[in-house]
Design a protein around this motif. Structure first.
Motif, PDB file in Angstrom:
ATOM      1  N   LYS A   1      38.354  39.333  39.611  1.00  0.00           N
ATOM      2  CA  LYS A   1      39.640  39.866  39.136  1.00  0.00           C
ATOM      3  C   LYS A   1      40.437  38.800  38.396  1.00  0.00           C
ATOM      4  N   GLU A   2      40.416  37.573  38.890  1.00  0.00           N
ATOM      5  CA  GLU A   2      41.159  36.482  38.257  1.00  0.00           C
ATOM      6  C   GLU A   2      40.616  36.196  36.855  1.00  0.00           C
ATOM      7  N   ILE A   3      39.291  36.199  36.721  1.00  0.00           N
ATOM      8  CA  ILE A   3      38.671  35.946  35.416  1.00  0.00           C
ATOM      9  C   ILE A   3      38.952  37.092  34.456  1.00  0.00           C
TER      10      ILE A   3
ATOM     11  N   LYS B   1      41.453  39.103  29.805  1.00  0.00           N
ATOM     12  CA  LYS B   1      41.853  40.458  29.392  1.00  0.00           C
ATOM     13  C   LYS B   1      40.630  41.329  29.071  1.00  0.00           C
ATOM     14  N   LEU B   2      39.713  41.369  30.035  1.00  0.00           N
ATOM     15  CA  LEU B   2      38.513  42.181  29.893  1.00  0.00           C
ATOM     16  C   LEU B   2      38.725  43.553  30.518  1.00  0.00           C
TER      17      LEU B   2
ATOM     18  N   ALA C   1      28.928  42.348  36.594  1.00  0.00           N
ATOM     19  CA  ALA C   1      29.271  41.444  37.706  1.00  0.00           C
ATOM     20  C   ALA C   1      29.533  42.222  38.989  1.00  0.00           C
ATOM     21  N   LEU C   2      30.320  43.297  38.894  1.00  0.00           N
ATOM     22  CA  LEU C   2      30.658  44.078  40.085  1.00  0.00           C
ATOM     23  C   LEU C   2      29.444  44.817  40.650  1.00  0.00           C
ATOM     24  N   MET C   3      28.586  45.328  39.770  1.00  0.00           N
ATOM     25  CA  MET C   3      27.410  46.046  40.250  1.00  0.00           C
ATOM     26  C   MET C   3      26.402  45.091  40.888  1.00  0.00           C
ATOM     27  N   THR C   4      26.274  43.881  40.325  1.00  0.00           N
ATOM     28  CA  THR C   4      25.387  42.880  40.920  1.00  0.00           C
ATOM     29  C   THR C   4      25.914  42.440  42.278  1.00  0.00           C
TER      30      THR C   4
ATOM     31  N   THR D   1      29.795  35.984  40.440  1.00  0.00           N
ATOM     32  CA  THR D   1      29.898  37.015  41.481  1.00  0.00           C
ATOM     33  C   THR D   1      30.362  36.380  42.793  1.00  0.00           C
ATOM     34  N   SER D   2      31.276  35.448  42.694  1.00  0.00           N
ATOM     35  CA  SER D   2      31.756  34.724  43.875  1.00  0.00           C
ATOM     36  C   SER D   2      32.594  35.594  44.802  1.00  0.00           C
ATOM     37  N   GLY D   3      32.910  36.792  44.380  1.00  0.00           N
ATOM     38  CA  GLY D   3      33.730  37.710  45.168  1.00  0.00           C
ATOM     39  C   GLY D   3      34.694  38.448  44.260  1.00  0.00           C
TER      40      GLY D   3
END
Length: 477
Positions: free
Chosen positions: A375-377, A382-383, A391-394, A368-370
């Motif tokens: 987005k890069e990961i 290809k998720l 991750a985004l909700m946390t 959750t580094s930002g």
């Protein structure tokens, strides 16, 4: 004539005996040589069989179980809204108007909500960043989760055989492990380890360390504590590359109980399936991508370089390559291998097939580094929306909690009752160094009732919310 015939007869009669002796000697030498070769092969085969047997024994004899874990829920008085953060920043003399405006832009684009938390020391004007306040913060974030975890697992402090605490920025003396041992009067023979300076990946590294120790000690309990002490990491200067951490990092901590006791399988939540650790500290460009240093005025802070995203991608690649070789199906490996051969020898412009990790992994806990890093990961693996949701909700609810974020993501999935028996969970930790660490867990039992306890108890019903920057920019639900 008779003499010649005699000589000729004598010569001819001696040939067969010499030939026979020579052949006998050759056969004897070959037989001996063959016996030696066979003995070597028998020894080699026996050795390989023994290795296979012992390898299977050691791999299967003592699996590592995750009994349970606890995450810290900061009190409401630590909550900091954007307006309060910026108002306080504007009242601190060390920040000029340009610095405050820059932090305002970072906050509004960070993906965080107005409900993240900072320790009491950073609510003061100016922030208090001394040793005493940092120790108070340690007590605030670690003591409650240790007590909660031991309470719900029925394990006493005296049962703990291994203690590992990871905190990147605060490394006091006595160590953080000594703080915990002193508080709970743990045994005098406990094996304690303190990890510092390892960034957001330290939580996964601590689990891997515990896994390695549990391989050599039977019937042990290992307690792992992951946190970041923010009061020592506050930057009070003007360099923008160092101001980022003031805006992104927030309070959080997690306690994890591991064991290799066979009887713990029935009550444990997960079994550790595999671990992978890689790093790129050998490259100067990667090494300096996130670096703690003083600015021109002697103010200490962490510099985040502009090529951080590129370094993150390069750090991730070898880790997922090794992980893929361990867990992916043969079909996925073949597709990836054929695409590499095709790109190298047939058409260099064609892309490389990205293995589908979703065929073996059901749940993903990403750094959750930002949002840019997430987005890069997501792009690299290809998720989809479902895989990136935790991750985004946390990040939205709690901010970037460094090494403990992965456990808040798993807590989110459990609160949503999405983790089923037999599912595999991939926790991916990335941090300064740079380092990349993967943990894959296998769920051992149905996990229910977590929505009413833990860090998400008062907010999980509001999630998922509209994702402002998902791969396809749509609602998760």
């Amino acid at each position: 004539m008779e003499i010649n015939h005699a000589l000729r007869f004598h010569t001819n009669s001696s040939l067969p005996s010499r030939l026979l002796s020579t052949l006998t000697l050759v056969i004897l030498v070959k037989t001996i040589f063959l016996i030696i070769i066979l003995q070597k092969w028998i020894l080699l085969i026996s050795f390989l069989v023994l290795i296979f047997i012992f390898k299977g024994y050691f791999l299967n004899a003592s699996p590592v179980y995750l009994v349970d874990f606890s995450c810290f829920k900061p009190p409401n008085f630590c909550r900091v809204s954007f307006s309060a953060f910026l108002e306080h920043a504007s009242m601190i003399e060390c920040f000029d108007s340009e610095s405050v405006a820059f932090m305002s832009r970072i906050l509004t684009s960070s993906g965080q909500s107005e409900e993240t938390y900072l320790p009491p020391a950073l609510h003061s004007i100016p922030p208090i960043t001394n040793q005493e306040e940092s120790v108070k913060e340690v007590q605030m974030v670690l003591f409650p989760i240790v007590e909660d975890l031991l309470s719900k697992t029925g394990v006493s402090p005296g049962d703990i055989d291994i203690l590992i605490v990871n905190c990147s920025g605060f490394c006091p003396s006595p160590s953080l492990t000594s703080v915990i041992i002193n508080k709970y009067s743990m045994r005098n023979d406990i094996k304690s380890y303190n990890l510092s300076g390892m960034g957001c990946s330290a939580g996964a590294i601590a689990i891997d360390l515990a896994h390695g120790i549990l391989k050599t000690h039977k019937n042990f309990y290992a307690l792992v504590l992951s946190t970041e002490i923010l009061s020592t990491g506050w930057y009070s200067g003007h360099e923008r590359s160092k101001l980022l951490l003031n805006c992104l990092f927030r309070m959080g901590s997690a306690a994890i109980l591991l064991t290799n006791k066979k009887e713990a399988k029935k009550s444990s939540k997960y079994k550790l399936f595999c671990t992978v650790r890689t790093q790129r500290a050998f490259e100067d460009n990667a090494y300096f991508a996130a670096f703690r240093e003083e600015d021109s005025n002697g103010k200490l802070g962490v510099t985040l370089k502009k090529d951080l995203l590129q370094v993150a991608g390069e750090t991730l690649k070898p880790n997922i390559t090794i992980l893929g070789s361990k867990i992916l199906s043969l079909l996925e490996k073949l597709r990836h291998g054929i695409s590499i051969i095709g790109k190298r020898y047939i058409d260099k412009t064609r892309g490389t097939y990205v293995p589908n990790f979703k065929t073996v992994i059901q749940h993903f806990c990403l750094p959750t580094s930002g949002r840019p890093v997430i987005k890069e990961i997501v792009k690299g693996l290809k998720l989809g929306d479902r895989e990136v949701e935790a991750a985004l909700m946390t990040l939205h609810r709690f901010g970037n909690q460094s090494s403990s974020s992965l456990w808040y993501e798993l807590a989110y999935m459990e609160a949503k009752e999405r983790v089923k028996k037999g599912d595999k969970v991939w926790q991916l930790g990335m941090g300064s160094g740079p380092k990349c660490n993967s943990l894959v867990w296998e769920c051992l039992r149905p996990i229910t009732g977590e929505s009413k306890k833990g860090p998400w108890a008062d907010s999980v019903h509001r999630y998922p919310i509209m994702a402002v920057d998902t791969p396809r920019r749509r609602y998760f639900n």
